[in-house]
Scaffold this motif. Sequence first.
Motif, short mmCIF file in Angstrom:
data_model
loop_
_atom_site.label_atom_id
_atom_site.label_comp_id
_atom_site.label_asym_id
_atom_site.label_seq_id
_atom_site.Cartn_x
_atom_site.Cartn_y
_atom_site.Cartn_z
N PHE A 7 -15.95 -19.50 -30.57
CA PHE A 7 -16.61 -19.84 -31.69
C PHE A 7 -16.15 -19.06 -32.75
N ASP A 8 -16.14 -19.54 -33.98
CA ASP A 8 -15.76 -18.77 -35.11
C ASP A 8 -16.59 -17.48 -35.25
N VAL A 9 -17.91 -17.75 -35.03
CA VAL A 9 -18.99 -16.65 -35.36
C VAL A 9 -19.93 -16.53 -34.09
N ARG A 10 -20.43 -15.12 -33.98
CA ARG A 10 -21.38 -15.33 -32.92
C ARG A 10 -22.51 -14.28 -33.60
N ILE A 11 -23.80 -15.05 -33.37
CA ILE A 11 -24.89 -14.22 -34.28
C ILE A 11 -25.85 -14.13 -33.22
N LEU A 12 -26.22 -12.82 -32.79
CA LEU A 12 -27.21 -12.49 -31.88
C LEU A 12 -28.54 -12.62 -32.47
N ASN A 13 -29.62 -13.49 -31.56
CA ASN A 13 -30.67 -13.96 -32.04
C ASN A 13 -31.63 -12.91 -31.29
N ASP A 14 -31.72 -11.53 -31.73
CA ASP A 14 -32.80 -10.66 -30.80
C ASP A 14 -33.92 -10.45 -31.73
N LYS A 15 -33.85 -10.24 -32.95
CA LYS A 15 -34.76 -10.09 -34.07
C LYS A 15 -34.33 -11.17 -35.16
N LEU A 16 -35.21 -12.33 -35.20
CA LEU A 16 -34.94 -13.46 -35.95
C LEU A 16 -34.73 -13.10 -37.47
N ASP A 17 -35.39 -12.30 -38.21
CA ASP A 17 -35.21 -12.26 -39.51
C ASP A 17 -33.85 -11.29 -39.81
N ILE A 18 -33.35 -10.55 -38.79
CA ILE A 18 -32.13 -9.93 -39.05
C ILE A 18 -31.12 -11.02 -38.83
N ALA A 19 -31.21 -11.78 -37.92
CA ALA A 19 -30.27 -12.91 -37.63
C ALA A 19 -30.11 -13.95 -38.52
N ILE A 20 -31.16 -14.27 -39.20
CA ILE A 20 -31.26 -15.13 -40.08
C ILE A 20 -30.31 -14.68 -41.56
N ALA A 21 -30.61 -13.46 -41.78
CA ALA A 21 -30.08 -12.44 -42.93
C ALA A 21 -28.58 -12.54 -42.66
N GLU A 22 -28.06 -12.18 -41.21
CA GLU A 22 -26.56 -12.41 -41.00
C GLU A 22 -26.12 -13.74 -41.35
N LEU A 23 -26.76 -14.66 -40.94
CA LEU A 23 -26.33 -16.28 -41.37
C LEU A 23 -26.29 -16.18 -42.40
N GLU A 24 -27.31 -15.97 -43.50
CA GLU A 24 -26.92 -16.23 -44.99
C GLU A 24 -25.71 -15.26 -45.34
N THR A 25 -25.83 -14.14 -45.09
CA THR A 25 -24.85 -13.33 -45.65
C THR A 25 -23.26 -13.92 -45.20
N LEU A 26 -23.13 -14.52 -44.13
CA LEU A 26 -22.00 -14.95 -43.63
C LEU A 26 -21.71 -16.17 -44.62
N LEU A 27 -22.71 -17.35 -44.77
CA LEU A 27 -22.50 -18.28 -45.66
C LEU A 27 -22.24 -18.22 -47.01
N ARG A 28 -22.93 -17.30 -47.61
CA ARG A 28 -22.49 -16.65 -48.95
C ARG A 28 -21.20 -16.06 -49.18
N SER A 29 -20.79 -15.48 -48.04
CA SER A 29 -19.28 -14.81 -48.08
C SER A 29 -18.14 -16.07 -48.04
N LYS A 30 -18.71 -17.20 -47.52
CA LYS A 30 -17.78 -18.25 -47.26
C LYS A 30 -17.95 -19.48 -48.51
N GLY A 31 -18.71 -19.05 -49.65
CA GLY A 31 -19.23 -19.91 -50.80
C GLY A 31 -19.99 -21.07 -50.29
N ILE A 32 -20.58 -21.14 -49.18
CA ILE A 32 -21.12 -22.23 -48.74
C ILE A 32 -22.90 -22.19 -49.44
N ILE A 33 -23.32 -21.19 -49.54
CA ILE A 33 -24.67 -21.21 -50.27
C ILE A 33 -24.44 -19.87 -51.36
N ASN A 34 -25.30 -19.94 -52.35
CA ASN A 34 -25.56 -18.94 -53.38
C ASN A 34 -26.22 -17.77 -53.09
#
Length: 186
Positions: free
Chosen positions: A159-186
């Motif tokens: 897969f292009d990216v792996r996100i460890l879902n141990d602590k949900l809030d941290i994992a969601i923040a990691e996803l949002e950071t990834l999507l911002r870096s790719k210009g998918i979300i603001n």
Amino acid sequence: MILIFCAPSGSGKSTFVKHLLTHYNNFELSVSATSRAPRGQEQNGKEYYFVSAERFRQLIAEDQLIEYQEVYPDHFYGTLRSEIARIQNAGHHVIFDVDVKGGLNLKRIFGDDALAIFIQPPSIEELHRRLIARNTDSAEMIAQRVEKASKELEDAPYFDVRILNDKLDIAIAELETLLRSKGIIN
């Protein structure tokens, strides 16, 4: 953009998808077809298009699916061509919430137009605990899902990216950071 979310059952991929759909209006979920029975409060056309195994085989024969898998005997999952067209015509990013094999197939089909994200559980033991707590499957089905998860974790490096879902809030923040870096979300 096409986002492909994959994970062993019980890893939390649907939670990530629901977060994006709730907090951002430029995404839409591609509703998959399946021949399995609805679980809990699932509704036809919302979580899945529920069809019989016979109807699913007909969809295959009519080339109405981009990809499909027989995950368990007579339990098919697949992506309808009409769903992709509907979402893209609305000008939205397509989100897939699919099993690991389906996700790899979609990544192969869409290539660089897709971002394949693997949601990884902290451990097989934690995954087993989550499946029990979900209270939607029999003990036999949970055992099958845990066995399958061990094999699916071997595919995580593809897969292009792996996100460890141990602590949900941290994992969601990691996803949002990834999507911002790719210009998918603001």
